[in-house]
Write a protein that holds these residues in place. Structure first.
Motif, PDB file in Angstrom:
ATOM      1  N   GLU A  11      34.294  35.260  32.504  1.00 21.59           N
ATOM      2  CA  GLU A  11      35.672  35.920  32.467  1.00 21.59           C
ATOM      3  C   GLU A  11      35.557  37.140  33.188  1.00 21.59           C
ATOM      4  O   GLU A  11      36.445  37.450  34.106  1.00 21.59           O
ATOM      5  CB  GLU A  11      35.912  36.197  31.124  1.00 21.59           C
ATOM      6  CG  GLU A  11      37.377  36.816  30.889  1.00 21.59           C
ATOM      7  CD  GLU A  11      37.679  37.026  29.202  1.00 21.59           C
ATOM      8  OE1 GLU A  11      38.508  37.510  29.049  1.00 21.59           O
ATOM      9  OE2 GLU A  11      37.168  36.488  28.484  1.00 21.59           O
ATOM     10  N   LYS A  12      34.464  37.833  33.072  1.00 27.71           N
ATOM     11  CA  LYS A  12      34.409  39.234  33.721  1.00 27.71           C
ATOM     12  C   LYS A  12      34.320  38.970  35.215  1.00 27.71           C
ATOM     13  O   LYS A  12      35.129  39.768  35.944  1.00 27.71           O
ATOM     14  CB  LYS A  12      32.955  39.964  33.463  1.00 27.71           C
ATOM     15  CG  LYS A  12      32.761  41.331  33.930  1.00 27.71           C
ATOM     16  CD  LYS A  12      31.527  41.719  33.543  1.00 27.71           C
ATOM     17  CE  LYS A  12      30.884  43.244  34.058  1.00 27.71           C
ATOM     18  NZ  LYS A  12      29.849  43.536  33.787  1.00 27.71           N
ATOM     19  N   VAL A  13      33.791  38.098  35.656  1.00 27.93           N
ATOM     20  CA  VAL A  13      33.643  37.716  37.057  1.00 27.93           C
ATOM     21  C   VAL A  13      34.802  37.210  37.659  1.00 27.93           C
ATOM     22  O   VAL A  13      35.397  37.711  38.577  1.00 27.93           O
ATOM     23  CB  VAL A  13      32.384  36.604  37.307  1.00 27.93           C
ATOM     24  CG1 VAL A  13      32.395  36.192  39.023  1.00 27.93           C
ATOM     25  CG2 VAL A  13      31.065  37.416  37.207  1.00 27.93           C
ATOM     26  N   ILE A  14      35.573  36.252  36.894  1.00 27.28           N
ATOM     27  CA  ILE A  14      36.840  35.973  37.466  1.00 27.28           C
ATOM     28  C   ILE A  14      37.902  36.655  37.577  1.00 27.28           C
ATOM     29  O   ILE A  14      38.699  36.666  38.431  1.00 27.28           O
ATOM     30  CB  ILE A  14      36.900  34.434  36.897  1.00 27.28           C
ATOM     31  CG1 ILE A  14      38.112  33.536  37.817  1.00 27.28           C
ATOM     32  CG2 ILE A  14      37.565  34.621  35.420  1.00 27.28           C
ATOM     33  CD1 ILE A  14      37.583  32.978  39.186  1.00 27.28           C
ATOM     34  N   VAL A  15      38.008  37.356  36.254  1.00 36.30           N
ATOM     35  CA  VAL A  15      39.005  38.455  36.102  1.00 36.30           C
ATOM     36  C   VAL A  15      38.721  39.554  37.386  1.00 36.30           C
ATOM     37  O   VAL A  15      39.692  40.016  37.920  1.00 36.30           O
ATOM     38  CB  VAL A  15      38.930  38.969  34.963  1.00 36.30           C
ATOM     39  CG1 VAL A  15      40.195  40.261  34.901  1.00 36.30           C
ATOM     40  CG2 VAL A  15      39.675  37.767  34.002  1.00 36.30           C
ATOM     41  N   GLY A  16      37.610  40.013  37.539  1.00 39.54           N
ATOM     42  CA  GLY A  16      37.372  40.766  38.396  1.00 39.54           C
ATOM     43  C   GLY A  16      37.620  40.563  40.083  1.00 39.54           C
ATOM     44  O   GLY A  16      38.189  41.172  40.737  1.00 39.54           O
ATOM     45  N   PHE A  17      37.462  39.257  40.286  1.00 37.97           N
ATOM     46  CA  PHE A  17      37.802  38.702  41.632  1.00 37.97           C
ATOM     47  C   PHE A  17      39.286  38.704  41.766  1.00 37.97           C
ATOM     48  O   PHE A  17      39.719  39.210  42.775  1.00 37.97           O
ATOM     49  CB  PHE A  17      37.280  37.035  41.482  1.00 37.97           C
ATOM     50  CG  PHE A  17      37.991  36.365  42.841  1.00 37.97           C
ATOM     51  CD1 PHE A  17      37.462  36.626  44.102  1.00 37.97           C
ATOM     52  CD2 PHE A  17      38.914  35.449  42.537  1.00 37.97           C
ATOM     53  CE1 PHE A  17      38.025  35.875  45.204  1.00 37.97           C
ATOM     54  CE2 PHE A  17      39.333  34.515  43.760  1.00 37.97           C
ATOM     55  CZ  PHE A  17      38.807  34.890  44.864  1.00 37.97           C
ATOM     56  N   PHE A  18      40.048  38.304  40.740  1.00 37.27           N
ATOM     57  CA  PHE A  18      41.397  38.307  40.837  1.00 37.27           C
ATOM     58  C   PHE A  18      42.011  39.772  40.803  1.00 37.27           C
ATOM     59  O   PHE A  18      43.036  40.231  41.499  1.00 37.27           O
ATOM     60  CB  PHE A  18      42.102  37.628  40.020  1.00 37.27           C
ATOM     61  CG  PHE A  18      42.129  35.946  40.055  1.00 37.27           C
ATOM     62  CD1 PHE A  18      42.746  35.519  41.149  1.00 37.27           C
ATOM     63  CD2 PHE A  18      41.476  35.446  39.279  1.00 37.27           C
ATOM     64  CE1 PHE A  18      42.817  34.182  41.490  1.00 37.27           C
ATOM     65  CE2 PHE A  18      41.436  33.757  39.603  1.00 37.27           C
ATOM     66  CZ  PHE A  18      42.009  33.296  40.469  1.00 37.27           C
ATOM     67  N   ASP A  19      41.438  40.771  40.141  1.00 32.56           N
ATOM     68  CA  ASP A  19      41.663  42.217  40.246  1.00 32.56           C
ATOM     69  C   ASP A  19      41.272  42.798  41.588  1.00 32.56           C
ATOM     70  O   ASP A  19      42.244  43.349  42.141  1.00 32.56           O
ATOM     71  CB  ASP A  19      40.936  42.984  39.180  1.00 32.56           C
ATOM     72  CG  ASP A  19      41.469  42.787  37.629  1.00 32.56           C
ATOM     73  OD1 ASP A  19      42.686  42.318  37.692  1.00 32.56           O
ATOM     74  OD2 ASP A  19      40.632  43.110  36.875  1.00 32.56           O
ATOM     75  N   LEU A  20      40.377  42.159  42.204  1.00 31.26           N
ATOM     76  CA  LEU A  20      39.971  42.598  43.551  1.00 31.26           C
ATOM     77  C   LEU A  20      41.236  42.116  44.566  1.00 31.26           C
ATOM     78  O   LEU A  20      41.593  42.970  45.622  1.00 31.26           O
ATOM     79  CB  LEU A  20      38.422  42.170  44.041  1.00 31.26           C
ATOM     80  CG  LEU A  20      38.203  42.286  45.448  1.00 31.26           C
ATOM     81  CD1 LEU A  20      38.077  43.808  45.593  1.00 31.26           C
ATOM     82  CD2 LEU A  20      37.087  41.746  45.704  1.00 31.26           C
ATOM     83  N   ILE A  21      41.584  41.141  44.345  1.00 30.09           N
ATOM     84  CA  ILE A  21      42.690  40.447  45.246  1.00 30.09           C
ATOM     85  C   ILE A  21      43.951  41.201  45.188  1.00 30.09           C
ATOM     86  O   ILE A  21      44.751  41.685  46.117  1.00 30.09           O
ATOM     87  CB  ILE A  21      43.031  39.003  44.939  1.00 30.09           C
ATOM     88  CG1 ILE A  21      41.653  37.947  45.349  1.00 30.09           C
ATOM     89  CG2 ILE A  21      44.335  38.540  45.350  1.00 30.09           C
ATOM     90  CD1 ILE A  21      41.925  36.460  45.170  1.00 30.09           C
ATOM     91  N   ALA A  22      44.338  41.475  43.755  1.00 31.06           N
ATOM     92  CA  ALA A  22      45.340  42.273  43.360  1.00 31.06           C
ATOM     93  C   ALA A  22      45.291  43.636  44.051  1.00 31.06           C
ATOM     94  O   ALA A  22      46.304  44.319  44.419  1.00 31.06           O
ATOM     95  CB  ALA A  22      45.645  42.579  42.111  1.00 31.06           C
ATOM     96  N   ASP A  23      44.157  44.265  44.383  1.00 29.63           N
ATOM     97  CA  ASP A  23      43.953  45.704  44.980  1.00 29.63           C
ATOM     98  C   ASP A  23      43.694  45.669  46.449  1.00 29.63           C
ATOM     99  O   ASP A  23      43.681  46.602  47.043  1.00 29.63           O
ATOM    100  CB  ASP A  23      42.893  46.356  44.273  1.00 29.63           C
ATOM    101  CG  ASP A  23      42.988  46.764  42.830  1.00 29.63           C
ATOM    102  OD1 ASP A  23      44.170  46.949  42.563  1.00 29.63           O
ATOM    103  OD2 ASP A  23      41.921  46.884  42.193  1.00 29.63           O
ATOM    104  N   THR A  24      43.988  44.229  47.069  1.00 33.09           N
ATOM    105  CA  THR A  24      43.918  44.340  48.599  1.00 33.09           C
ATOM    106  C   THR A  24      45.539  43.916  48.914  1.00 33.09           C
ATOM    107  O   THR A  24      46.259  43.013  48.621  1.00 33.09           O
ATOM    108  CB  THR A  24      43.133  43.052  48.910  1.00 33.09           C
ATOM    109  OG1 THR A  24      41.851  43.142  48.370  1.00 33.09           O
ATOM    110  CG2 THR A  24      42.821  42.954  50.472  1.00 33.09           C
ATOM    111  N   PRO A  25      46.086  45.005  49.520  1.00 35.33           N
ATOM    112  CA  PRO A  25      47.401  45.280  49.688  1.00 35.33           C
ATOM    113  C   PRO A  25      47.965  43.857  50.666  1.00 35.33           C
ATOM    114  O   PRO A  25      49.102  43.454  50.229  1.00 35.33           O
ATOM    115  CB  PRO A  25      47.669  46.501  50.410  1.00 35.33           C
ATOM    116  CG  PRO A  25      46.585  47.365  50.044  1.00 35.33           C
ATOM    117  CD  PRO A  25      45.374  46.414  49.851  1.00 35.33           C
TER     118      PRO A  25
END
Length: 66
Positions: A11-25
């Protein structure tokens, strides 16, 4: 079990991945424009991730199958 020892680790890895996408304008804006809402259901380990791009910001929620 696969690559991850626990559902929390995955969960930490997959949520981190999607959070990174969300932070890429450039990527985030395309997802927001699409109004995409998608739920990923994983079995091993058991994790559910919801990515909601239907509002003004991308929301990434996670939990178990219940």
């Amino acid at each position: 079990m696969g690559l991850f020892a626990t559902s929390e680790e995955f969960e930490k890895v997959i949520v981190g991945f999607f959070d990174l996408i969300a932070d890429t304008p450039a990527v985030a804006q395309k997802l927001l424009d699409s109004k995409l809402v998608i739920r990923f259901i994983y079995d091993e380990p058991e994790v559910v991730v919801l990515v909601d791009c239907s509002k003004d910001t991308i929301k990434v929620l996670s939990g178990n199958k219940e």
